[in-house]
Design an enzyme around this catalytic site. Structure first.
Site, short mmCIF file in Angstrom:
data_model
loop_
_atom_site.label_atom_id
_atom_site.label_comp_id
_atom_site.label_asym_id
_atom_site.label_seq_id
_atom_site.Cartn_x
_atom_site.Cartn_y
_atom_site.Cartn_z
N HIS A 166 0.84 -1.20 0.00
CA HIS A 166 0.00 0.00 0.00
C HIS A 166 0.87 1.24 0.00
CE1 HIS A 166 -3.46 2.54 0.80
NE2 HIS A 166 -2.66 3.23 1.60
N ASP B 75 -15.25 3.64 7.13
CA ASP B 75 -14.17 4.55 6.71
C ASP B 75 -14.69 5.59 5.72
OD1 ASP B 75 -11.35 5.39 6.48
OD2 ASP B 75 -11.60 4.70 4.41
N LYS C 140 -8.73 -0.99 5.93
CA LYS C 140 -9.00 -1.48 4.57
C LYS C 140 -8.07 -2.64 4.22
CE LYS C 140 -8.97 2.83 3.38
NZ LYS C 140 -9.00 4.18 2.92
N1 URA Z 1 -5.60 7.33 2.81
C1 URA Z 1 -6.59 6.69 3.43
O1 URA Z 1 -7.04 5.63 2.98
N2 URA Z 1 -7.10 7.23 4.56
C2 URA Z 1 -6.64 8.39 5.09
O2 URA Z 1 -7.13 8.81 6.11
C3 URA Z 1 -5.61 9.05 4.42
C4 URA Z 1 -5.09 8.50 3.28
#
Ligand code: URA
Length: 436
Positions: free
Chosen positions: A82, A161, A187
């Site tokens: 990621h 989220d 995630k």
């Molecule tokens: N990327 C994400 O998935 N969440 C955040 O809060 C900031 C960057």
């Protein structure tokens, strides 16, 4: 238990427990805790932070607000990667086939780009017909069959989220390390991976502007991952200037193909080799990063990563015409160079401003509903430390609109600074953090 008491506890810097987190997040997702209460809680977290235990529980509860993908039918250690988001960051598209060709099962869910940074899913759409929405069974079948599949995140991946992010966006609580860490890690946890390599970007074009902020975020995510049983390691990498020499979806796809042919820019190639080596070590394919890197170099330069990329594209319905002949990838109507007015050394190529220029051209989204233009973007002919002669091309701009072209030029003029002194070239990698 009520939301008021939980907000008050957090405001006073006290620790909240898992039942309270479940109550708060569950109530928010179901709609009986109001935005104003959640906003107050987020602001309390912004100022008071969270302990590792609280943050891990918060992340886990967030993840469980939606589907937790079960990848257990795929043998081997599934390793994901990621990036916290950068300009010109096409790493996944090189790294995923590279790691898959080395035997790591890659079952990846990627996001679309937002703001000045790009998204993997958008870049893949530069290949006509490429399908990013697959059913859960199709997703797993592709990985079983070919060792690699990349799809878009579904609405049911951590719905909490999505709601929290939208609220953070309008309440000045986006740039909070615990909130960013839990957002990302929820995630990743929900997407079912066994191990994770994080690329935490640092610099002008990144969320994290300083090394110490990037280290705090990376360490926090590594601790959450480790506590949740996901073997996690993080690299802190440079995002003062864009990665590679292209920004914009089809242009980046072209550069991905060049890199998979072993002829890509050094920074992108090296970053993929470093992140990939870590994937191999976490995945149990090699014991040492150096041995892993040697193995990946052999895979890259023998063309096996490109072969894996081609089979991956075919299996997701994408046309390989654009791979065989990059001139067939989407192409903008106007292509013009911006040339140097002075000579010297490139001191700065501000990644944020280049990213904004690409977004202005239509390569990225300001709001998540915006449509993007796959063909437009910016090619960088000069990067930090390179010598420039008067009249040499600095940027090549690909646009489909005169007005957007003019606006992008203004941003690019500010992005690149030339000076007489030879500057220090920023390192590609600043730090490497593991859970051990
Ligand atoms: N990327 C994400 O998935 N969440 C955040 O809060 C900031 C960057």
């Amino acid at each position: 238990m009520n939301a008021y008491q939980i907000i008050l506890k957090k405001r006073e810097g006290k620790k909240i427990n898992k039942q309270e987190i479940e109550f708060l997040l569950g109530g928010y997702v179901k709609g009986w805790i109001a935005d104003y209460q959640m906003a107050a809680f987020l602001m309390a977290v912004y100022f008071q932070g969270m302990s590792d235990e609280e943050l891990t529980e918060f992340t886990e509860v967030m993840a469980h607000s939606g589907e937790i993908i079960n990848l257990s039918s795929i043998a081997g250690v599934k390793v994901d990667k990621h990036s916290t988001g950068g300009v010109g960051d096409k790493t996944t598209l090189v790294l995923a086939p590279l790691a898959a060709a080395a035997g790591i099962p890659v079952a990846k869910m990627s996001g679309r780009g937002l703001g000045h940074t790009g998204g993997t899913i958008d870049k893949l759409r530069a290949l006509e017909g490429f399908e990013v929405h697959l059913s859960r069974e199709e997703f797993i079948d592709r990985v079983l069959d070919n060792g690699l599949c990349i799809v878009g995140q579904t609405d049911n991946l951590v719905p909490a989220d999505k709601q929290l992010y939208a609220l953070r966006d309008v309440t000045a609580t986006v740039d909070s390390i615990p909130l960013i860490a839990s957002s990302i890690m929820s995630k990743k946890y929900a997407s079912g991976t066994d191990a994770l390599v994080l690329d935490v970007k640092m610099g002008a074009g990144a969320f994290m502007k300083t090394l110490s902020e990037a280290q705090d975020l990376a360490e926090s995510m590594v601790r959450i991952g480790t506590r949740l049983g996901v073997k996690t390691a993080a690299f802190i990498t440079d995002m003062n200037q864009p990665l590679g020499r292209t920004v914009g979806n089809a242009l980046e796809m072209k550069e991905v193909l060049l890199t998979l042919r072993g002829e890509g820019p050094l920074d992108l190639t090296n970053l993929c080799l470093k992140l990939g080596s870590c994937m191999l070590v976490l995945g149990g394919k090699e014991d040492h990063l150096e041995l892993a890197e040697a193995r990946l170099k052999e895979i890259l330069y023998s063309g096996r990563a490109l072969e894996k990329f081609i089979s991956f594209v075919k299996k997701q319905g994408g046309s390989i015409q654009g791979i065989e002949d990059v001139e067939l990838l989407p192409r903008a109507g106007m292509i013009q160079d911006f040339k140097a007015q002075t000579e010297g050394f490139v001191q700065e190529v501000d990644a944020f401003k280049v990213g904004m220029a690409a977004m202005t051209l239509g390569a990225g989204r300001e709001k998540k509903e915006d449509k993007i233009d796959l063909a437009v973007g910016v090619e960088l002919f000069k990067k930090i430390g390179e010598r420039v002669k008067k009249g040499e091309t600095l940027f090549r701009i690909h646009s489909n609109s005169e007005k957007k072209f003019e606006a992008a030029i203004e941003l690019l003029k500010e992005a690149l600074v030339i000076s007489v002194d030879e500057p220090l070239i920023p390192p590609l990698i600043y730090d490497y953090i593991t859970g051990e």
